[in-house]
Design a protein around this motif. Structure first.
Motif, short mmCIF file in Angstrom:
data_model
loop_
_atom_site.label_atom_id
_atom_site.label_comp_id
_atom_site.label_asym_id
_atom_site.label_seq_id
_atom_site.Cartn_x
_atom_site.Cartn_y
_atom_site.Cartn_z
N LEU A 70 39.20 37.23 42.93
CA LEU A 70 39.79 37.51 41.88
C LEU A 70 38.67 37.89 40.74
N ASP A 71 38.65 38.98 40.22
CA ASP A 71 37.44 39.13 39.31
C ASP A 71 38.23 39.35 37.91
N VAL A 72 37.32 38.93 36.96
CA VAL A 72 37.71 38.94 35.45
C VAL A 72 36.82 39.64 34.69
N GLY B 235 29.71 33.83 35.09
CA GLY B 235 28.45 34.46 34.53
C GLY B 235 27.25 34.01 36.00
N GLY B 236 27.98 34.39 37.11
CA GLY B 236 26.86 34.10 38.14
C GLY B 236 26.58 32.75 38.84
N THR B 237 27.36 31.47 37.76
CA THR B 237 26.83 30.15 38.27
C THR B 237 28.14 29.77 39.11
N LEU C 105 34.33 36.15 35.46
CA LEU C 105 34.45 35.28 36.52
C LEU C 105 34.68 36.05 37.84
N ALA C 106 34.26 35.49 38.98
CA ALA C 106 34.50 36.18 40.04
C ALA C 106 34.57 35.15 41.11
#
Ligand code: ATP
Ligand code: MG
Length: 330
Positions: free
Chosen positions: A30-32, A73-75, A6-7
């Motif tokens: 926020l990055d997970v 996941g990029g979406t 998740l970004a």
């Protein structure tokens, strides 16, 4: 390091419109990463819940995303149609919302509610298969005699048991990401410890990454590998749990930690952070923390320019502060 699961990028969320607009989330990142647990901490009203609701397309009508991305996941979830988003919620992303005591519908049996979470995403399963899967998951989260108990209604379950059911529904479809918003806040202390254990084993069983939202730093210390400190709708500091707990750099984080009782060393009085967070819609020139900051209160730079989040000394630890703490243990 792998790609984040998740970004969240520059997310801005407002309630209301025009001059009355209240900015609840003010440009957070926020990055997970896969499999990790990120603790999101901050006082009441700092925007923790709203940020996650926005990312999942669950804002109430009065709220809107002004800009930003929530990439899973990029979406970008913020660009998905409702149906596509609904498919993701409850399958790739499991959610445990704030207030467990109202998360279950009072007039349906617990079994039906957990089985429904399974069935929505696996329409080909028979109801007996979905029930069996629900009972298995209730067993996994430690509900005793799950086959019998699951046929009861939520009011026949204690708060801790209901929270187990909510977690069961959240992990029933093996999500890659679990978002748990104050999962222990409404529960008494011994039950809190049990629910933390349930979350720990849910994480181990599913391998899911976890966003753990809480105002309780003790909970974060127990479960999170990385920590994000929010205040006034912004990320003020982020780093590994080790960095944040041993060497906090933002005066606000230092203040938050001073509110925690210590088990080691001399007994020191607990120090509340003086003052109140800004009210809804209140706009502060300069650093939003300044009115409550002993370091910045009289500094002109803090009064006039808002600090951006920046990395310190190549450590990965980031802080939004003009005059961060020197990083020695506090
Ligand atoms: N339904 C709403 N209508 C208007 N404003 C709202 C609404 N929900 C939240 N807000 C605003 O968004 C801000 C952030 O709220 P949010 O619920 O994200 O805080 P939080 O950090 O989750 O706090 P808590 O620890 O109390 O759960 C609030 O201060 C409030 O001003
Ligand atoms: Mg909240």
């Amino acid at each position: 390091m792998s790609e984040p699961l998740l970004a969240i990028r520059d997310l801005v969320v407002e309630f209301g419109t025009g001059r009355d607009a209240v900015r609840a989330v003010d440009g957070i990142d926020l990055d997970v990463y896969p499999g990790e647990t990120v603790g999101v901490v901050g006082e009441s009203g700092s925007g923790k819940t709203v940020a996650m609701l926005a990312a999942l397309g669950l804002l109430p009508r009065s709220g809107r995303v002004v800009r930003g991305q929530a990439l899973l996941g990029g979406t970008d979830l913020l660009r998905l149609r409702r149906r596509a988003l609904r498919r993701i919620r409850g399958s790739r992303v499991g959610m445990v919302f704030q207030d467990p005591l109202t998360s279950l519908h009072p007039s349906y049996r617990v079994l039906d509610q957990v089985a429904e979470a399974v069935r929505v995403h696996h329409p080909k399963l028979s109801s007996a298969e979905a029930d069996a899967r629900a009972i298995d998951v209730l067993d996994l989260v430690g509900v005793p005699e799950p086959a019998r108990r699951a046929r009861q209604y939520p009011h026949q379950w204690s708060g801790g048991m209901r929270q187990r059911a909510v977690i069961a529904a959240a992990i029933a479809n093996q999500p890659a990401l679990l978002i748990a918003d104050e999962p222990t806040t409404a529960l008494d202390v011994t039950v809190q410890a049990q629910i933390l254990d349930v979350l720990r084993s849910a994480r181990a069983l599913t391998g899911a990454a976890c966003v753990l939202i809480t105002h309780d730093l003790g909970v974060v210390a127990e479960l999170a590998e990385r920590v994000v400190v929010m205040y006034a709708g912004r990320v003020q500091e982020t780093g590994t749990a080790e960095q944040i707990f041993r060497g906090p750099r933002h005066p606000y984080t230092v203040g938050l930690l001073a509110t925690l009782p210590r088990l080691e060393g001399p007994v020191l009085p607990l120090t509340p952070i003086p003052g109140q967070p800004p009210g809804p819609g209140e706009r502060i020139a300069g650093c939003p923390c300044r009115p409550r900051c002993a370091v910045g209160r009289d500094r002109v730079e803090c009064a006039t320019s808002r600090p951006e989040l920046r990395e310190l000394d190549g450590t990965g630890q980031q802080v939004a502060c003009h005059c961060p703490h020197d990083g020695t243990a506090s």
